[in-house]
Design a protein around this motif. Structure first.
Motif, PDB file in Angstrom:
ATOM      1  N   ALA A  20       8.041   5.035  -5.396  1.00 49.76           N
ATOM      2  CA  ALA A  20       8.311   3.949  -6.371  1.00 49.76           C
ATOM      3  C   ALA A  20       9.783   4.071  -6.647  1.00 49.76           C
ATOM      4  O   ALA A  20      10.736   2.963  -6.714  1.00 49.76           O
ATOM      5  CB  ALA A  20       7.635   4.153  -7.676  1.00 49.76           C
ATOM      6  N   ASP A  78      -1.743  -6.659  -9.149  1.00 50.72           N
ATOM      7  CA  ASP A  78      -0.734  -5.911  -8.168  1.00 50.72           C
ATOM      8  C   ASP A  78      -0.959  -4.500  -8.155  1.00 50.72           C
ATOM      9  O   ASP A  78      -0.684  -3.725  -9.076  1.00 50.72           O
ATOM     10  CB  ASP A  78       0.538  -6.314  -8.707  1.00 50.72           C
ATOM     11  N   GLY A  80      -0.605  -0.595  -6.659  1.00 47.76           N
ATOM     12  CA  GLY A  80       0.685  -0.008  -6.059  1.00 47.76           C
ATOM     13  C   GLY A  80       2.056  -0.805  -6.561  1.00 47.76           C
ATOM     14  O   GLY A  80       2.831  -1.039  -5.546  1.00 47.76           O
ATOM     15  N   SER A  81       2.183  -1.182  -7.826  1.00 52.31           N
ATOM     16  CA  SER A  81       3.173  -2.136  -8.098  1.00 52.31           C
ATOM     17  C   SER A  81       4.676  -1.514  -8.092  1.00 52.31           C
ATOM     18  O   SER A  81       5.480  -2.353  -7.851  1.00 52.31           O
ATOM     19  CB  SER A  81       2.841  -2.756  -9.619  1.00 52.31           C
ATOM     20  N   ASN A 107      -0.245   4.556  -9.530  1.00 53.92           N
ATOM     21  CA  ASN A 107      -0.814   6.147  -9.750  1.00 53.92           C
ATOM     22  C   ASN A 107       0.224   7.071 -10.010  1.00 53.92           C
ATOM     23  O   ASN A 107      -0.110   8.097 -10.447  1.00 53.92           O
ATOM     24  CB  ASN A 107      -1.697   6.563  -8.866  1.00 53.92           C
ATOM     25  N   THR A 111       6.409   6.255 -13.211  1.00 49.90           N
ATOM     26  CA  THR A 111       6.489   4.787 -12.741  1.00 49.90           C
ATOM     27  C   THR A 111       5.896   4.002 -13.762  1.00 49.90           C
ATOM     28  O   THR A 111       6.360   2.830 -14.350  1.00 49.90           O
ATOM     29  CB  THR A 111       5.849   4.331 -11.361  1.00 49.90           C
ATOM     30  N   ARG A 133      -7.390   3.567  -5.045  1.00 51.16           N
ATOM     31  CA  ARG A 133      -8.917   4.170  -4.508  1.00 51.16           C
ATOM     32  C   ARG A 133      -9.823   4.139  -5.505  1.00 51.16           C
ATOM     33  O   ARG A 133     -11.005   4.578  -4.975  1.00 51.16           O
ATOM     34  CB  ARG A 133      -8.481   5.369  -3.902  1.00 51.16           C
ATOM     35  N   THR A 159       0.980  -4.973  -1.721  1.00 54.48           N
ATOM     36  CA  THR A 159       2.032  -4.932  -0.765  1.00 54.48           C
ATOM     37  C   THR A 159       2.777  -3.644  -0.827  1.00 54.48           C
ATOM     38  O   THR A 159       2.871  -2.884  -1.989  1.00 54.48           O
ATOM     39  CB  THR A 159       3.223  -5.849  -1.234  1.00 54.48           C
ATOM     40  N   SER A 160       3.081  -3.142   0.242  1.00 51.03           N
ATOM     41  CA  SER A 160       3.682  -1.723   0.648  1.00 51.03           C
ATOM     42  C   SER A 160       3.017  -0.918  -0.154  1.00 51.03           C
ATOM     43  O   SER A 160       3.628   0.225  -0.530  1.00 51.03           O
ATOM     44  CB  SER A 160       5.209  -1.794   0.061  1.00 51.03           C
ATOM     45  N   VAL A 161       1.649  -0.709   0.133  1.00 55.00           N
ATOM     46  CA  VAL A 161       0.991   0.501  -0.848  1.00 55.00           C
ATOM     47  C   VAL A 161       0.044   0.989   0.326  1.00 55.00           C
ATOM     48  O   VAL A 161      -0.461   2.287   0.110  1.00 55.00           O
ATOM     49  CB  VAL A 161       0.341  -0.103  -2.159  1.00 55.00           C
ATOM     50  N   PHE A 164       0.513   4.061   2.374  1.00 62.21           N
ATOM     51  CA  PHE A 164       0.217   5.414   1.727  1.00 62.21           C
ATOM     52  C   PHE A 164      -1.116   5.754   1.505  1.00 62.21           C
ATOM     53  O   PHE A 164      -1.200   6.952   0.950  1.00 62.21           O
ATOM     54  CB  PHE A 164       1.002   5.321   0.210  1.00 62.21           C
ATOM     55  N   ASP A 214       4.804  10.870  -1.507  1.00 62.11           N
ATOM     56  CA  ASP A 214       4.048   9.758  -0.733  1.00 62.11           C
ATOM     57  C   ASP A 214       4.203   9.720   0.616  1.00 62.11           C
ATOM     58  O   ASP A 214       4.993   8.783   1.048  1.00 62.11           O
ATOM     59  CB  ASP A 214       4.462   8.237  -1.343  1.00 62.11           C
TER      60      ASP A 214
END
Ligand SMILES: C[S@@+](CC[C@H](N)C(=O)[O-])C[C@H]1O[C@@H](n2cnc3c(N)ncnc32)[C@H](O)[C@@H]1O
Length: 282
Positions: A20, A78, A80-81, A107, A111, A133, A159-161, A164, A214
């Motif tokens: 993040a 959203d 994994g914002s 998570n 953040t 998850r 998006t972009s999570v 990971f 991550d």
């Protein structure tokens, strides 16, 4: 709904860089530490111009949210914002309408702590500390009950999570669980790091992320396509992010060179379309 996983909350880790805050550093935000700024500088030295890919991801998010708003979607989940600064979802939405709801989920404890004050004056948005998850825990949370009406279409952003989430946690099954929980007319937005177009650059990037909290799991574009399941992928299809409905006159960016971010937008069921509405001012 299947309970996919139950794990202890992620612990705070300010020794290793966190995704993040690496992202925030590349976006020029103020919610990162020296460890992330130093990390971003080292990646930039190894892969000159790579910062453009992070900016391209955020620009993709903006364009997809504008697209969903134009299609009548008014509530967003959203996952994994990251930290909702620098043109994040609720800022994009409120430039176009008063009628929206956003639930951010991340998570990473710091953040979420950094995000809470940023959202304090926005009753239409909130952030929940949860692991993506665990869809059942997210949908049953007081925050989701307050902000989301699951009888209505939802814009689900991942998006972009997902890069990971390791294969051992079944990202395909996870996305399917979310898809099953949404009504027709809902939309799914995914962006994901791929090694298909730039294997060497992505190998270098993954090596860097191995030292963070991550670790990165790049995947082939054909695998990423499968994440959309039986949702209908909307034009222009899944693409390098820079090629997804680009802004007119967009200059060539670093992401054109590296082509390591890939994604698209899909919609649940063609027979339950919500009507396209003009976006009200506000
Ligand atoms: C690169 S940021 C993406 C931010 C935002 N989605 C975007 O595209 O602009 C990735 C975020 O995913 C979060 N994350 C990673 N694994 C997660 C998980 N299992 N559950 C929830 N969030 C997660 C990280 O903490 C980080 O904030």
């Amino acid at each position: 709904m299947v309970e996919t996983r139950k794990s202890p909350p992620r612990e705070m880790d300010i020794v290793r860089p966190a995704a993040a805050r690496i992202y925030d550093a590349f976006l020029g935000g103020g919610h990162n530490f020296g460890v992330e700024r130093g990390f971003a500088e080292r990646i930039e030295q190894a892969l000159p111009g790579i910062g453009g890919c992070y900016q391209e991801n955020r620009a993709f998010l903006r364009r997809t949210v504008e697209f969903l708003l134009a299609r009548g979607v008014r509530q967003f989940l959203d996952l994994g914002s990251g930290i909702p600064t620098i043109g994040h979802l609720h800022e994009v939405a409120r430039r176009r309408t008063r009628d929206f709801r956003v639930l951010y989920v991340d998570n990473e404890p710091l953040t979420v702590a950094h995000s809470k004050p940023l959202l304090a004056d926005e009753p239409r948005a909130d952030i929940l500390q949860a692991d993506c998850r665990e869809p059942e825990a997210i949908f049953r949370s007081p925050e989701a009950r307050e902000l989301l009406d699951l009888r209505r279409p939802v814009g689900l952003l991942m998006t972009s999570v997902l890069h990971f989430i390791p294969d051992s946690d079944d990202p395909l099954g996870l996305v399917e669980t979310y898809q099953d929980a949404l009504v027709p007319g809902s939309h799914l937005v995914i962006s994901h790091v791929t090694g298909t177009n730039a294997p060497e650059a992505v190998r270098v990037l993954a090596d860097f992320y191995a030292e963070t909290s991550d670790p990165l799991h790049p995947r082939e574009t054909s695998w990423i396509d499968k994440l959309f399941g039986d949702f209908e992928i909307l034009p222009p299809g899944t693409t390098n992010l820079a090629d997804w409905r680009p802004d007119p006159g967009r200059p060539t960016s670093a992401s054109d060179r590296y082509r390591l971010l890939y994604g698209g937008v899909a919609r649940k069921s063609a027979d339950a379309l919500i009507p396209v509405q003009p976006v009200s001012g506000g």
